[in-house]
Design a protein around this motif. Structure first.
Motif, PDB file in Angstrom:
ATOM      1  N   GLY A  92      58.193 -30.142  27.879  1.00 25.13           N
ATOM      2  CA  GLY A  92      58.846 -30.232  29.172  1.00 25.13           C
ATOM      3  C   GLY A  92      57.923 -30.223  30.362  1.00 25.13           C
ATOM      4  N   PHE A  93      56.612 -30.205  30.123  1.00 22.65           N
ATOM      5  CA  PHE A  93      55.613 -30.269  31.196  1.00 22.65           C
ATOM      6  C   PHE A  93      54.773 -31.526  31.020  1.00 22.65           C
ATOM      7  CE2 PHE A  93      55.501 -25.376  30.968  1.00 22.65           C
ATOM      8  CZ  PHE A  93      56.433 -25.256  31.996  1.00 22.65           C
ATOM      9  N   PRO A  94      54.288 -32.110  32.106  1.00 26.96           N
ATOM     10  CA  PRO A  94      53.276 -33.162  31.970  1.00 26.96           C
ATOM     11  C   PRO A  94      51.941 -32.539  31.569  1.00 26.96           C
ATOM     12  CG  PRO A  94      53.645 -32.652  34.287  1.00 26.96           C
ATOM     13  CD  PRO A  94      54.653 -31.848  33.515  1.00 26.96           C
ATOM     14  N   TRP A  95      51.176 -33.260  30.724  1.00 23.10           N
ATOM     15  CA  TRP A  95      49.884 -32.709  30.307  1.00 23.10           C
ATOM     16  C   TRP A  95      48.901 -32.767  31.465  1.00 23.10           C
ATOM     17  CZ3 TRP A  95      44.750 -33.719  30.270  1.00 23.10           C
ATOM     18  CH2 TRP A  95      43.948 -32.851  29.505  1.00 23.10           C
ATOM     19  N   SER A  96      48.087 -31.742  31.603  1.00 23.41           N
ATOM     20  CA  SER A  96      46.962 -31.723  32.529  1.00 23.41           C
ATOM     21  C   SER A  96      46.024 -30.615  32.076  1.00 23.41           C
ATOM     22  CB  SER A  96      47.410 -31.461  33.972  1.00 23.41           C
ATOM     23  OG  SER A  96      47.940 -30.146  34.093  1.00 23.41           O
ATOM     24  N   GLU A  97      44.790 -30.676  32.525  1.00 23.38           N
ATOM     25  CA  GLU A  97      43.864 -29.584  32.225  1.00 23.38           C
ATOM     26  C   GLU A  97      44.377 -28.269  32.793  1.00 23.38           C
ATOM     27  OE1 GLU A  97      39.932 -30.569  33.458  1.00 23.38           O
ATOM     28  OE2 GLU A  97      39.703 -32.187  31.982  1.00 23.38           O
ATOM     29  N   ALA A  98      45.039 -28.332  33.947  1.00 22.52           N
ATOM     30  CA  ALA A  98      45.602 -27.120  34.544  1.00 22.52           C
ATOM     31  C   ALA A  98      46.702 -26.535  33.665  1.00 22.52           C
ATOM     32  CB  ALA A  98      46.138 -27.425  35.942  1.00 22.52           C
ATOM     33  N   MET A  99      47.492 -27.406  33.029  1.00 21.95           N
ATOM     34  CA  MET A  99      48.527 -26.919  32.126  1.00 21.95           C
ATOM     35  C   MET A  99      47.912 -26.158  30.952  1.00 21.95           C
ATOM     36  SD  MET A  99      50.802 -28.765  29.283  1.00 21.95           S
ATOM     37  CE  MET A  99      49.400 -28.402  28.234  1.00 21.95           C
ATOM     38  N   VAL A 100      46.832 -26.709  30.398  1.00 18.23           N
ATOM     39  CA  VAL A 100      46.156 -26.066  29.273  1.00 18.23           C
ATOM     40  C   VAL A 100      45.588 -24.715  29.702  1.00 18.23           C
ATOM     41  CG1 VAL A 100      44.301 -26.259  27.589  1.00 18.23           C
ATOM     42  CG2 VAL A 100      45.613 -28.294  28.229  1.00 18.23           C
ATOM     43  N   ASP A 101      44.923 -24.691  30.846  1.00 19.74           N
ATOM     44  CA  ASP A 101      44.318 -23.451  31.324  1.00 19.74           C
ATOM     45  C   ASP A 101      45.373 -22.386  31.563  1.00 19.74           C
ATOM     46  OD1 ASP A 101      42.202 -21.787  32.146  1.00 19.74           O
ATOM     47  OD2 ASP A 101      42.493 -22.326  34.236  1.00 19.74           O
ATOM     48  N   ARG A 102      46.457 -22.762  32.218  1.00 19.78           N
ATOM     49  CA  ARG A 102      47.505 -21.775  32.494  1.00 19.78           C
ATOM     50  C   ARG A 102      48.137 -21.277  31.198  1.00 19.78           C
ATOM     51  NH1 ARG A 102      50.176 -19.299  36.240  1.00 19.78           N
ATOM     52  NH2 ARG A 102      52.264 -18.578  35.720  1.00 19.78           N
ATOM     53  N   ALA A 103      48.388 -22.175  30.241  1.00 21.36           N
ATOM     54  CA  ALA A 103      48.980 -21.761  28.972  1.00 21.36           C
ATOM     55  C   ALA A 103      48.078 -20.772  28.252  1.00 21.36           C
ATOM     56  CB  ALA A 103      49.253 -22.980  28.096  1.00 21.36           C
ATOM     57  N   ARG A 104      46.773 -21.026  28.265  1.00 20.42           N
ATOM     58  CA  ARG A 104      45.842 -20.110  27.596  1.00 20.42           C
ATOM     59  C   ARG A 104      45.763 -18.769  28.323  1.00 20.42           C
ATOM     60  NH1 ARG A 104      40.425 -23.365  25.994  1.00 20.42           N
ATOM     61  NH2 ARG A 104      39.849 -21.221  25.391  1.00 20.42           N
ATOM     62  N   ARG A 105      45.828 -18.801  29.638  1.00 14.70           N
ATOM     63  CA  ARG A 105      45.776 -17.548  30.391  1.00 14.70           C
ATOM     64  C   ARG A 105      47.069 -16.744  30.242  1.00 14.70           C
ATOM     65  NH1 ARG A 105      41.356 -16.988  33.835  1.00 14.70           N
ATOM     66  NH2 ARG A 105      40.067 -18.867  33.916  1.00 14.70           N
ATOM     67  N   SER A 106      48.182 -17.416  30.084  1.00 11.66           N
ATOM     68  CA  SER A 106      49.437 -16.703  29.854  1.00 11.66           C
ATOM     69  C   SER A 106      49.373 -15.933  28.540  1.00 11.66           C
ATOM     70  CB  SER A 106      50.608 -17.687  29.844  1.00 11.66           C
ATOM     71  OG  SER A 106      51.832 -17.021  29.694  1.00 11.66           O
ATOM     72  N   VAL A 107      48.788 -16.551  27.519  1.00 12.59           N
ATOM     73  CA  VAL A 107      48.572 -15.847  26.253  1.00 12.59           C
ATOM     74  C   VAL A 107      47.564 -14.719  26.449  1.00 12.59           C
ATOM     75  CG1 VAL A 107      47.775 -16.058  23.867  1.00 12.59           C
ATOM     76  CG2 VAL A 107      49.136 -17.889  24.888  1.00 12.59           C
ATOM     77  N   GLY A 108      46.486 -15.008  27.181  1.00 12.91           N
ATOM     78  CA  GLY A 108      45.475 -13.990  27.420  1.00 12.91           C
ATOM     79  C   GLY A 108      46.026 -12.769  28.138  1.00 12.91           C
ATOM     80  N   ALA A 109      46.985 -12.978  29.024  1.00 14.68           N
ATOM     81  CA  ALA A 109      47.581 -11.857  29.750  1.00 14.68           C
ATOM     82  C   ALA A 109      48.392 -10.963  28.820  1.00 14.68           C
ATOM     83  CB  ALA A 109      48.459 -12.379  30.884  1.00 14.68           C
ATOM     84  N   THR A 110      49.101 -11.546  27.866  1.00  8.74           N
ATOM     85  CA  THR A 110      49.854 -10.724  26.914  1.00  8.74           C
ATOM     86  C   THR A 110      48.912 -10.006  25.959  1.00  8.74           C
ATOM     87  OG1 THR A 110      51.812 -12.120  27.104  1.00  8.74           O
ATOM     88  CG2 THR A 110      51.656 -10.750  25.138  1.00  8.74           C
ATOM     89  N   ILE A 111      47.835 -10.667  25.553  1.00  7.76           N
ATOM     90  CA  ILE A 111      46.819  -9.999  24.735  1.00  7.76           C
ATOM     91  C   ILE A 111      46.291  -8.769  25.473  1.00  7.76           C
ATOM     92  CG2 ILE A 111      44.451 -10.207  23.873  1.00  7.76           C
ATOM     93  CD1 ILE A 111      45.103 -13.147  23.206  1.00  7.76           C
ATOM     94  N   ALA A 112      45.904  -8.956  26.738  1.00  5.71           N
ATOM     95  CA  ALA A 112      45.356  -7.843  27.510  1.00  5.71           C
ATOM     96  C   ALA A 112      46.381  -6.732  27.678  1.00  5.71           C
ATOM     97  CB  ALA A 112      44.877  -8.351  28.874  1.00  5.71           C
ATOM     98  N   ALA A 113      47.638  -7.101  27.948  1.00  6.49           N
ATOM     99  CA  ALA A 113      48.684  -6.092  28.114  1.00  6.49           C
ATOM    100  C   ALA A 113      48.896  -5.315  26.819  1.00  6.49           C
ATOM    101  CB  ALA A 113      49.977  -6.757  28.560  1.00  6.49           C
ATOM    102  N   ALA A 114      48.848  -5.987  25.683  1.00 12.86           N
ATOM    103  CA  ALA A 114      49.031  -5.292  24.409  1.00 12.86           C
ATOM    104  C   ALA A 114      47.886  -4.325  24.146  1.00 12.86           C
ATOM    105  CB  ALA A 114      49.152  -6.311  23.270  1.00 12.86           C
ATOM    106  N   ARG A 115      46.660  -4.751  24.422  1.00 12.62           N
ATOM    107  CA  ARG A 115      45.508  -3.853  24.238  1.00 12.62           C
ATOM    108  C   ARG A 115      45.650  -2.594  25.094  1.00 12.62           C
ATOM    109  NH1 ARG A 115      41.481  -8.435  24.621  1.00 12.62           N
ATOM    110  NH2 ARG A 115      40.907  -8.950  22.475  1.00 12.62           N
TER     111      ARG A 115
END
Length: 316
Positions: free
Chosen positions: A77-100
């Motif tokens: 549901g999103f257009p592909w872009s490098e920004a989309m990839v970066d944000r998706a990875r950071r969204s995962v990274g934020a949950t990783i950090a919160a879990a730690r």
């Protein structure tokens, strides 16, 4: 309470796109002013190796390089872009950090996350990578590398429950953890809402259109009691979707602000009574008025902060 964000990494969307990207910045702006004790932390991106704990390498590569097929991007549901990839990875990274942090401090949070429609080999429904699945598997891996704590169960793998109270079923999470006895998936969602083909999780609670506060809270109390009988977690990952709110465009349920606050208290109190750390992420919210979605989320963070304070009173 530590709260992780990636709001400065904005996903560019076409004019009129129905995903309310602005809600994350609005939430970040309000939290320090309205919720005492919030400590904002910028999220780092999840690594390729971390993503591979829950996703197939070919899918990760296709997303990260832009080789993903057009039909697969339409399902996301999103257009592909490098920004989309970066944000998706950071969204995962934020949950990783919160879990730690939650495993150390009792409660921590991600301003975004809850991307529960992503399965191992594809994304869907505005979800690129499944942050809860990656974080759960990484916390288990890190626990496995750490020295076993003394006492009963000290050498057992970390057991994680994903309590998903977004209005849409966590089909991707259910698919990723099917057959994995160390992770329990509880999803309470609209029976007639997306995804229209559900994936069986460990405990699915289907709700009728128009479900209001009383019926919802009774169903949640029953679900938590069933969870208690079936699984003893060492970590809760809580998807506190704002989309069961009565003002949501996509929700089809009728919970009030007060009903959603009662929902959050039930979950936080369930974890607190059992002294199980909890990592919070926000999941969906598509209010007719974006201010309503943000208010639901501010209320959730205020309750989270209360329980974080309780945990700090336990520390020497």
């Amino acid at each position: 309470m530590q709260v992780f964000y990636a709001t400065q990494f904005v996903l560019p969307l076409p004019t009129g796109h129905r995903f309310p990207m602005a809600k994350y910045q609005l939430l970040r702006d309000r939290l320090p002013a309205e919720v005492e004790g919030i400590q904002l932390r910028q999220a780092e991106p999840a690594s390729i190796g971390e993503l591979a704990l829950a996703h197939q390498p070919a899918y990760i590569q296709a997303i990260c390089t832009g080789a993903i097929a057009a039909p697969a991007m339409r399902e996301i549901g999103f257009p592909w872009s490098e920004a989309m990839v970066d944000r998706a990875r950071r969204s995962v990274g934020a949950t990783i950090a919160a879990a730690r942090v939650a495993l150390r401090e009792g409660v921590a949070a991600n301003i975004a996350g809850g991307t529960h429609h992503a399965s191992s080999d594809k994304g869907s429904g505005f979800c690129v990578f499944n942050d809860a699945a990656v974080a759960a598997r990484l916390m288990q891996a890190e626990r496995g590398r750490a020295p076993a704590p003394p006492g009963p169960g000290g050498g057992e793998p970390l057991r994680v429950v994903v309590i998903d109270l977004d209005v849409h079923q966590g089909n991707g999470t259910a698919a990723i953890f099917r057959g994995d006895d160390s992770v329990f998936t509880l999803s309470m969602h609209g029976a007639r809402n997306f995804p229209f083909r559900k994936q069986a999780g460990d405990l699915d609670v289907d709700l009728p259109d128009g479900c209001g506060d009383g019926e919802y809270l009774q169903a949640l109390e029953s679900a938590l009691a069933r969870l208690e009988r079936r699984f003893a977690p060492g970590l809760v990952i809580y998807l506190a979707g704002a989309d069961p709110h009565e003002g949501d465009r996509l929700g089809r349920l009728e919970l009030s602000f007060g009903g959603l606050q009662a929902r959050d208290r039930l979950v936080f109190d369930w974890a607190w009574q059992r002294r199980v750390p909890l990592a919070l992420c926000m999941a969906g919210g598509y209010g007719v008025r974006i201010e309503d979605t943000v208010q639901v989320q501010v209320n959730t963070f205020a309750i989270a902060s209360e329980y974080w304070c309780r945990w700090q009173n336990l520390r020497p």
